[in-house]
Write a protein that holds these residues in place. Structure first.
Motif, PDB file in Angstrom:
ATOM      1  N   ASP A   4       0.842  -1.190   0.000  1.00  0.00           N
ATOM      2  CA  ASP A   4       0.000   0.000   0.000  1.00  0.00           C
ATOM      3  C   ASP A   4       0.882   1.246   0.000  1.00  0.00           C
ATOM      4  O   ASP A   4       0.807   2.075   0.900  1.00  0.00           O
ATOM      5  CB  ASP A   4      -0.939  -0.046   1.212  1.00  0.00           C
ATOM      6  CG  ASP A   4      -2.116   0.904   1.010  1.00  0.00           C
ATOM      7  OD1 ASP A   4      -2.234   1.477  -0.088  1.00  0.00           O
ATOM      8  OD2 ASP A   4      -2.892   1.077   1.964  1.00  0.00           O
ATOM      9  N   ASP A   6       3.311   4.039  -2.801  1.00  0.00           N
ATOM     10  CA  ASP A   6       3.527   4.422  -4.197  1.00  0.00           C
ATOM     11  C   ASP A   6       4.644   3.566  -4.797  1.00  0.00           C
ATOM     12  O   ASP A   6       5.583   3.180  -4.106  1.00  0.00           O
ATOM     13  CB  ASP A   6       3.946   5.899  -4.293  1.00  0.00           C
ATOM     14  CG  ASP A   6       2.756   6.791  -4.003  1.00  0.00           C
ATOM     15  OD1 ASP A   6       1.610   6.305  -4.103  1.00  0.00           O
ATOM     16  OD2 ASP A   6       2.975   7.965  -3.665  1.00  0.00           O
ATOM     17  N   LYS A   8       7.365   3.609  -7.941  1.00  0.00           N
ATOM     18  CA  LYS A   8       8.021   4.403  -8.994  1.00  0.00           C
ATOM     19  C   LYS A   8       9.470   3.949  -9.057  1.00  0.00           C
ATOM     20  O   LYS A   8      10.016   3.479  -8.045  1.00  0.00           O
ATOM     21  CB  LYS A   8       7.982   5.886  -8.580  1.00  0.00           C
ATOM     22  CG  LYS A   8       7.441   6.748  -9.683  1.00  0.00           C
ATOM     23  CD  LYS A   8       7.408   8.237  -9.446  1.00  0.00           C
ATOM     24  CE  LYS A   8       7.552   8.839  -8.123  1.00  0.00           C
ATOM     25  NZ  LYS A   8       7.490  10.265  -8.052  1.00  0.00           N
ATOM     26  N   ASN A  39       0.277  -2.061  -6.393  1.00  0.00           N
ATOM     27  CA  ASN A  39      -0.438  -1.342  -5.335  1.00  0.00           C
ATOM     28  C   ASN A  39      -1.866  -0.969  -5.738  1.00  0.00           C
ATOM     29  O   ASN A  39      -2.536  -0.214  -5.061  1.00  0.00           O
ATOM     30  CB  ASN A  39       0.328  -0.069  -4.922  1.00  0.00           C
ATOM     31  CG  ASN A  39       0.458   0.911  -6.069  1.00  0.00           C
ATOM     32  OD1 ASN A  39      -0.069   0.685  -7.147  1.00  0.00           O
ATOM     33  ND2 ASN A  39       1.171   2.000  -5.842  1.00  0.00           N
ATOM     34  N   GLY A  40      -2.302  -1.478  -6.885  1.00  0.00           N
ATOM     35  CA  GLY A  40      -3.667  -1.196  -7.340  1.00  0.00           C
ATOM     36  C   GLY A  40      -3.788   0.089  -8.142  1.00  0.00           C
ATOM     37  O   GLY A  40      -4.861   0.406  -8.647  1.00  0.00           O
ATOM     38  N   ARG A  41      -2.661   0.830  -8.290  1.00  0.00           N
ATOM     39  CA  ARG A  41      -2.726   2.123  -8.996  1.00  0.00           C
ATOM     40  C   ARG A  41      -1.641   2.261 -10.055  1.00  0.00           C
ATOM     41  O   ARG A  41      -1.874   2.828 -11.115  1.00  0.00           O
ATOM     42  CB  ARG A  41      -2.508   3.302  -8.016  1.00  0.00           C
ATOM     43  CG  ARG A  41      -3.274   3.267  -6.753  1.00  0.00           C
ATOM     44  CD  ARG A  41      -3.002   4.516  -5.917  1.00  0.00           C
ATOM     45  NE  ARG A  41      -1.706   4.517  -5.260  1.00  0.00           N
ATOM     46  CZ  ARG A  41      -1.443   3.931  -4.095  1.00  0.00           C
ATOM     47  NH1 ARG A  41      -2.393   3.257  -3.475  1.00  0.00           N
ATOM     48  NH2 ARG A  41      -0.249   3.993  -3.552  1.00  0.00           N
ATOM     49  N   ASP A  42      -0.445   1.793  -9.730  1.00  0.00           N
ATOM     50  CA  ASP A  42       0.725   2.134 -10.550  1.00  0.00           C
ATOM     51  C   ASP A  42       1.231   0.995 -11.429  1.00  0.00           C
ATOM     52  O   ASP A  42       2.363   1.028 -11.899  1.00  0.00           O
ATOM     53  CB  ASP A  42       1.883   2.589  -9.633  1.00  0.00           C
ATOM     54  CG  ASP A  42       1.501   3.821  -8.825  1.00  0.00           C
ATOM     55  OD1 ASP A  42       0.767   4.668  -9.364  1.00  0.00           O
ATOM     56  OD2 ASP A  42       1.918   3.912  -7.656  1.00  0.00           O
ATOM     57  N   GLN A  68      -0.884  -0.149 -15.354  1.00  0.00           N
ATOM     58  CA  GLN A  68      -2.138  -0.459 -14.664  1.00  0.00           C
ATOM     59  C   GLN A  68      -3.256  -0.650 -15.697  1.00  0.00           C
ATOM     60  O   GLN A  68      -3.528   0.258 -16.475  1.00  0.00           O
ATOM     61  CB  GLN A  68      -2.497   0.712 -13.727  1.00  0.00           C
ATOM     62  CG  GLN A  68      -3.671   0.441 -12.821  1.00  0.00           C
ATOM     63  CD  GLN A  68      -3.381  -0.635 -11.779  1.00  0.00           C
ATOM     64  OE1 GLN A  68      -2.253  -0.764 -11.312  1.00  0.00           O
ATOM     65  NE2 GLN A  68      -4.382  -1.406 -11.440  1.00  0.00           N
ATOM     66  N   GLU A  70      -7.129  -1.080 -17.190  1.00  0.00           N
ATOM     67  CA  GLU A  70      -8.430  -0.553 -16.780  1.00  0.00           C
ATOM     68  C   GLU A  70      -9.263  -1.711 -16.239  1.00  0.00           C
ATOM     69  O   GLU A  70      -9.396  -2.736 -16.914  1.00  0.00           O
ATOM     70  CB  GLU A  70      -9.124   0.084 -17.979  1.00  0.00           C
ATOM     71  CG  GLU A  70     -10.186   1.039 -17.491  1.00  0.00           C
ATOM     72  CD  GLU A  70     -10.509   2.074 -18.534  1.00  0.00           C
ATOM     73  OE1 GLU A  70     -11.705   2.344 -18.697  1.00  0.00           O
ATOM     74  OE2 GLU A  70      -9.568   2.577 -19.183  1.00  0.00           O
ATOM     75  N   SER A  99     -14.669  -5.817  -8.680  1.00  0.00           N
ATOM     76  CA  SER A  99     -13.965  -4.633  -8.177  1.00  0.00           C
ATOM     77  C   SER A  99     -14.430  -4.268  -6.769  1.00  0.00           C
ATOM     78  O   SER A  99     -13.746  -3.523  -6.074  1.00  0.00           O
ATOM     79  CB  SER A  99     -14.160  -3.448  -9.121  1.00  0.00           C
ATOM     80  OG  SER A  99     -15.516  -3.254  -9.398  1.00  0.00           O
ATOM     81  N   THR A 134      -5.192  -5.224  -9.027  1.00  0.00           N
ATOM     82  CA  THR A 134      -6.009  -4.445  -8.093  1.00  0.00           C
ATOM     83  C   THR A 134      -6.531  -5.395  -7.031  1.00  0.00           C
ATOM     84  O   THR A 134      -6.637  -6.597  -7.269  1.00  0.00           O
ATOM     85  CB  THR A 134      -7.227  -3.821  -8.797  1.00  0.00           C
ATOM     86  OG1 THR A 134      -7.869  -4.843  -9.558  1.00  0.00           O
ATOM     87  CG2 THR A 134      -6.856  -2.667  -9.691  1.00  0.00           C
ATOM     88  N   GLU A 137     -12.351  -3.735  -3.350  1.00  0.00           N
ATOM     89  CA  GLU A 137     -12.765  -3.062  -2.125  1.00  0.00           C
ATOM     90  C   GLU A 137     -13.712  -4.015  -1.380  1.00  0.00           C
ATOM     91  O   GLU A 137     -14.503  -4.714  -2.015  1.00  0.00           O
ATOM     92  CB  GLU A 137     -13.517  -1.819  -2.612  1.00  0.00           C
ATOM     93  CG  GLU A 137     -14.173  -0.982  -1.593  1.00  0.00           C
ATOM     94  CD  GLU A 137     -15.132   0.023  -2.268  1.00  0.00           C
ATOM     95  OE1 GLU A 137     -15.801   0.717  -1.508  1.00  0.00           O
ATOM     96  OE2 GLU A 137     -15.208   0.081  -3.515  1.00  0.00           O
TER      97      GLU A 137
END
Ligand code: SAM
Length: 235
Positions: A4, A6, A8, A39-42, A68, A70, A99, A134, A137
Motif C-alpha cells: 500500500d 507508491d 516508482k 499497489n492497485g494504482r501504478d 495499470q 483498466e 472490483s 487491483t 474493495e
C-alpha cells in the motif's frame, strides 16, 4: 506482492511486519532476490530485495513490468453465508475480477458472520495469486433495500434467481452486451423472501437470471454467475 505504497522507479519500499515475516521467513527470500510488486494504482513493478530480516524487508523498485490495466466495474452483492464459504466467495470473486465485494443484509441473512477485515486480507491473497493488479474493495455490510435505492441508473444488476422460468443468464447477458457497470446479486442459504424479490425486480436495471434448474449453494451461484458474465461481457 501487494504494497500500500507508491511505486516508482528507484523508490524504496519497506514492508510492514506481517509482510516482512511472510517474505523473509515463510518465502525465505534473501537480499538480492527479485519480487513483483503492485499497489492497485501504478501497475506491476519488479523490485530487488536489499535487506531481508524477520521483521524488516526493504525493496528497491526497479522497473515497471505492466502498466495499470483498466479494471471492469463489477460489484458482487452477496448475503454472507458460513465462515468457510464466505472465504471461498471472497477468493473466487477476486479471481473472477470483481472490483467491490458488498455484503448485503437480507431478511434471511446474518451479516455478522462476515469479518470484513479478514475478507480484505483474503482478497489481497487471491489478487496476488491470480496476478491481477487491483484488490477489490470490501464494503461494510449494508441493507439490501439501501443498496437498491442507491443503485446508479447506468449499473446493470444481475439478480440470481433460483426459481425462475424464462430467460437463461446467457440470453440476458447477450441482450445487455457490454454494459460499463455491473452488479451481481446472490442471496442467502434461505433464499430471498417474496417481498425482497418484488423489490429487486421493481428496479429498472435489475435482470433476473437463472443458472439452471438445480438449486445451487450461494458460493456456487457466485462462481457460476461471475464466470458467465466474464465470458460474455468481460474484457
Ligand atoms: N433456499 C433457497 C430455495 O430453496 O429456494 C435456495 C437459496 S440458494 C442456496 C442461495 C442463492 O443462490 C439464491 O438466493 C440465488 O441467488 C442463488 N441461486 C441458487 N441456485 C440458483 C439458480 N439455479 N439460478 C440462479 N440463482 C441461483
Amino acid at each position: 506482492l501487494f504494497v500500500d505504497q507508491d511505486l516508482k522507479k528507484d523508490l524504496g519500499v519497506a514492508l510492514d511486519k506481517p509482510q516482512a515475516h511472510y517474505v523473509a521467513t515463510v518465502m525465505r527470500h534473501q537480499a538480492g532476490d527479485r519480487v513483483v510488486l503492485f499497489n492497485g494504482r501504478d501497475g506491476e513493478w519488479l523490485g530487488e530485495i536489499q535487506e531481508a530480516r524477520k521483521q524488516t524487508v526493504l525493496i528497491h523498485v526497479q522497473e515497471q513490468l505492466r502498466p495499470q490495466p483498466e479494471a471492469m466495474d463489477l460489484q458482487l452483492w452477496f448475503a454472507p453465508v458460513k465462515k468457510i464459504q464466505n472465504g471461498l466467495i471472497v477468493q473466487k470473486a477476486t479471481e473472477l475480477g470483481v472490483s467491490a465485494l458488498v455484503p448485503v443484509q437480507t431478511q434471511r441473512t446474518n451479516a455478522d458472520r462476515l469479518r470484513t477485515d479478514k475478507a480484505y486480507l483474503q482478497a489481497i491473497e487471491a489478487a496476488e495469486q491470480s496476478e491481477r493488479l487491483t484488490v477489490p474493495e470490501v464494503r461494510e455490510p449494508v441493507r439490501l433495500d439501501t443498496m437498491l435505492k442507491a443503485l446508479e441508473p447506468d449499473r446493470q444488476l444481475l439478480f440470481c434467481h433460483e426459481r425462475l422460468d424464462g430467460a437463461s443468464a446467457l440470453e440476458v447477458l447477450q441482450r445487455q452486451g457490454r454494459a460499463q457497470k455491473w452488479a451481481v446479486l446472490v442471496g442467502p442459504e434461505g433464499g430471498f423472501t417474496d417481498e425482497e424479490r418484488e423489490l429487486i425486480q421493481s428496479c429498472e436495471q435489475a435482470h433476473a437470471i437463472s443458472l439452471g434448474p438445480r438449486i445451487l449453494r450461494a458460493e456456487t451461484a457466485v462462481i457460476a454467475s461471475l464466470s458467465l458474465l466474464q465470458a460474455v461481457c468481460g474484457d
